[in-house]
Design a protein around this motif. Structure first.
Motif, mmCIF file in Angstrom:
data_model
loop_
_atom_site.group_PDB
_atom_site.id
_atom_site.type_symbol
_atom_site.label_atom_id
_atom_site.label_comp_id
_atom_site.label_asym_id
_atom_site.label_seq_id
_atom_site.Cartn_x
_atom_site.Cartn_y
_atom_site.Cartn_z
ATOM 1 N N ASN A 29 0.827 -1.206 0.000
ATOM 2 C CA ASN A 29 0.000 0.000 0.000
ATOM 3 C C ASN A 29 0.861 1.255 0.000
ATOM 4 O O ASN A 29 0.651 2.184 -0.793
ATOM 5 N N VAL A 30 1.863 1.282 0.873
ATOM 6 C CA VAL A 30 2.741 2.453 0.970
ATOM 7 C C VAL A 30 3.593 2.592 -0.286
ATOM 8 O O VAL A 30 3.803 3.703 -0.800
ATOM 9 N N LYS A 31 4.092 1.484 -0.801
ATOM 10 C CA LYS A 31 4.961 1.511 -1.980
ATOM 11 C C LYS A 31 4.255 2.153 -3.175
ATOM 12 O O LYS A 31 4.879 2.875 -3.957
ATOM 13 N N TYR A 32 2.949 1.913 -3.286
ATOM 14 C CA TYR A 32 2.218 2.436 -4.440
ATOM 15 C C TYR A 32 1.416 3.692 -4.120
ATOM 16 O O TYR A 32 0.433 3.998 -4.788
ATOM 17 N N GLY A 33 1.843 4.419 -3.100
ATOM 18 C CA GLY A 33 1.323 5.762 -2.898
ATOM 19 C C GLY A 33 0.391 5.966 -1.736
ATOM 20 O O GLY A 33 -0.051 7.091 -1.486
ATOM 21 N N GLY A 34 0.032 4.908 -1.010
ATOM 22 C CA GLY A 34 -0.858 5.070 0.135
ATOM 23 C C GLY A 34 -0.186 5.813 1.275
ATOM 24 O O GLY A 34 0.870 5.398 1.739
ATOM 25 N N ARG A 35 -0.779 6.900 1.686
ATOM 26 C CA ARG A 35 -0.238 7.672 2.808
ATOM 27 C C ARG A 35 -1.313 8.039 3.826
ATOM 28 O O ARG A 35 -0.999 8.426 4.946
ATOM 29 N N GLY A 36 -2.573 7.950 3.449
ATOM 30 C CA GLY A 36 -3.648 8.370 4.340
ATOM 31 C C GLY A 36 -4.599 7.233 4.674
ATOM 32 O O GLY A 36 -4.439 6.088 4.243
#
Length: 504
Positions: free
Chosen positions: A294-301
């Motif tokens: 999730n984080v690797k592909y842009g998840g931040r929120g």
């Protein structure tokens, strides 16, 4: 008002398109693992999938780590399996309710601070072991596979890693606009259908749900006998879930270089597990592999976490027929990528540069976790080993030096370092009692600290031996904390002599 909206957007959706796409990647990474973990626990796939949906929705609002993905997890499934086998699903749901309540209390009491006792070596071992377990979980799908399966796996990995690379080389941002794992799933599904390849599909993993989860209390008698049955499994589920979630939150903290509220994460996980149990789902916890994806592909929120759950429900219910046709090998390719991204490759190079004890802790955490397939057991072993090594290292810092005064005949022992259970014996052995027989003796502990009753007992034993050999003993330099401990202990080293006072 504007500042509130700015904070809200930063917490929920810094970039809405990226949040949605990253959440979709996490969803596809969830499907094979959740179904596999459901079989490990001995429940239908629908139980794990409903749990993952509910947990993701609830923890998106209540959790303390934005962008972290939580769902039905293998570590919880291992703990839950014996209860399901012996008493059935109803008791598992009741245990999930109790486990959630324990986790809520844990968070309210702010016990997330216990995370500080987990060293970086243990965290690295935790991450590496989980990466190995994620990869190993894919091997059954490849055992005895046909050449077409291996070719599709190679193509899937080429899409996942190749498209972003081409986007950078050719300077085409469009190639990176949609996460490559999603393109991998669509491309391999269409290709398998077009070529008529007979590959295992998601439908072959088990019966998928065909309706929304329904609210219902666990069908178990409300009695002390029920509590006796579920108490220990519930405590095990609660502790395993808390440990894995807090460690996963720490990993996401490092990846995003942002802090999280570990106590809120504990409370949020408890509320999510209570909700999952009330909707017929197994308890869960943080999923490090899916969180990394999730984080690797842009998840931040929080939106990415929320959408991961919502999209899972959409896929499983509304798009069930389409999802059923997705080749399992496409999901295997995603999980291989997740495994590679989860593993801390730098830790291999630091094995020879870091202190041997730190490297040993990391390797022990990996070995125990892989050997038991239990993340909690691996982390517990790492924490215990870290404590033992720390105690050993500190105990070796103790120094006792004897100085004789030719004019008065007095022998003074200067003690420096930490005196506690691990160094108490060395402290006693450092005093040459026979060499000081009949002489006035001074024990100067100005630069020492006595930490526990074992340390005080050791000091008491030294004083007793010296007095038994005719020495007039004086102890000076006790700091306030040590003096209070000695005072409480009493004995030969108590305030009856000069030992109990702070001597400047």
């Amino acid at each position: 008002m504007s500042s509130f909206l700015t904070r809200l957007r930063a917490e929920w959706a810094p970039s809405i398109p990226r949040e949605l796409l990253a959440g979709a990647v996490a969803t596809f990474a969830l499907i094979p693992e959740v179904i596999a973990f459901s079989f490990v626990a001995g429940v239908d796939p629908a139980v794990g999938l409903f749990a993952s949906f509910v947990i993701s929705i609830v923890i998106a609002f209540t959790g303390g780590r934005p962008a972290m993905v939580s769902a039905a997890a293998g570590s919880v499934a291992l703990v839950a399996a014996p209860l399901v086998q012996s008493h059935g699903l109803g008791y598992l749901l009741a245990a999930g309710l109790l486990a959630g309540a324990v986790q809520v209390v844990f968070g309210l009491l702010k016990l997330g601070v216990l995370m500080r006792f987990v060293s970086s070596s243990v965290r690295t071992g935790f991450v590496n072991a989980l990466a190995v377990l994620i990869f190993a979980a894919q091997l059954p799908h490849l055992h005895g596979a046909a050449p077409a399966t291996w070719a599709m796996l190679a193509l899937g990995l080429a899409i996942i890693y190749g498209l972003p690379w081409l986007g950078r080389v050719l300077r085409l941002p469009a190639l990176s606009a949609v996460p490559s794992p999603l393109i991998c799933v669509v491309a391999l599904t269409l290709l398998a259908s077009w070529l008529g390849l007979r590959l295992p599909t998601v439908a072959d993993l088990g019966n998928l749900p065909d309706a929304l989860p329904l609210f219902a209390l666990p069908q178990v008698p409300v009695s002390l006998d029920t509590l006796r049955i579920i108490l220990l499994p519930a405590l095990a589920i609660a502790m395993v879930g808390l440990l894995e979630s807090v460690l996963t939150a720490a990993v996401v903290d490092e990846m995003t270089e942002t802090p999280s509220n570990k106590n809120r994460e504990c409370t949020g996980l408890g509320l999510a597990n209570i909700a999952a149990s009330l909707f017929g789902g197994i308890a869960g916890c943080g999923m490090i592999g899916q969180a990394v994806g999730n984080v690797k592909y842009g998840g931040r929120g929080r939106l990415s976490t929320l959408f991961a759950g919502v999209f899972l429900l959409i896929l499983m219910v509304s798009l069930k027929d389409w999802v059923s046709q997705v080749p399992v090998i496409a999901l295997v390719a995603i999980m291989v990528m997740v495994s590679a991204e989860t593993f801390d490759w730098k830790s291999l190079g630091t094995l020879v540069r870091h202190p041997r004890m730190s490297s040993a802790v990391m390797l022990a955490t990996v070995a125990v976790t892989i050997g038991t397939h239990n993340l909690a057991a691996g982390v517990a072993a790492g924490v215990v080993l870290s404590g033992v090594f720390f105690a050993f290292k500190v105990s070796r810092m103790l120094q006792v030096r004897a100085v004789d005064d030719a004019a008065t005949g007095q022998r003074t022992w200067h003690v420096s370092g930490q005196v506690f259970f691990a160094s108490a014996d060395a402290f006693i052995e450092a005093f040459d009692v026979l060499g000081a027989e009949g002489r006035p003796v001074c024990i100067d502990v100005t630069h020492a600290h006595f930490w526990d009753v074992t340390a005080v007992a050791a000091l008491d034993k030294v004083v007793e031996r010296l007095r038994h050999h005719g020495c007039a003993v004086q102890v000076v330099g006790l700091n306030e904390a040590s003096a209070v401990l000695v005072d409480r202990m009493g004995g030969d080293a108590a305030p009856a002599g000069p030992l109990g006072r702070r001597d400047s």
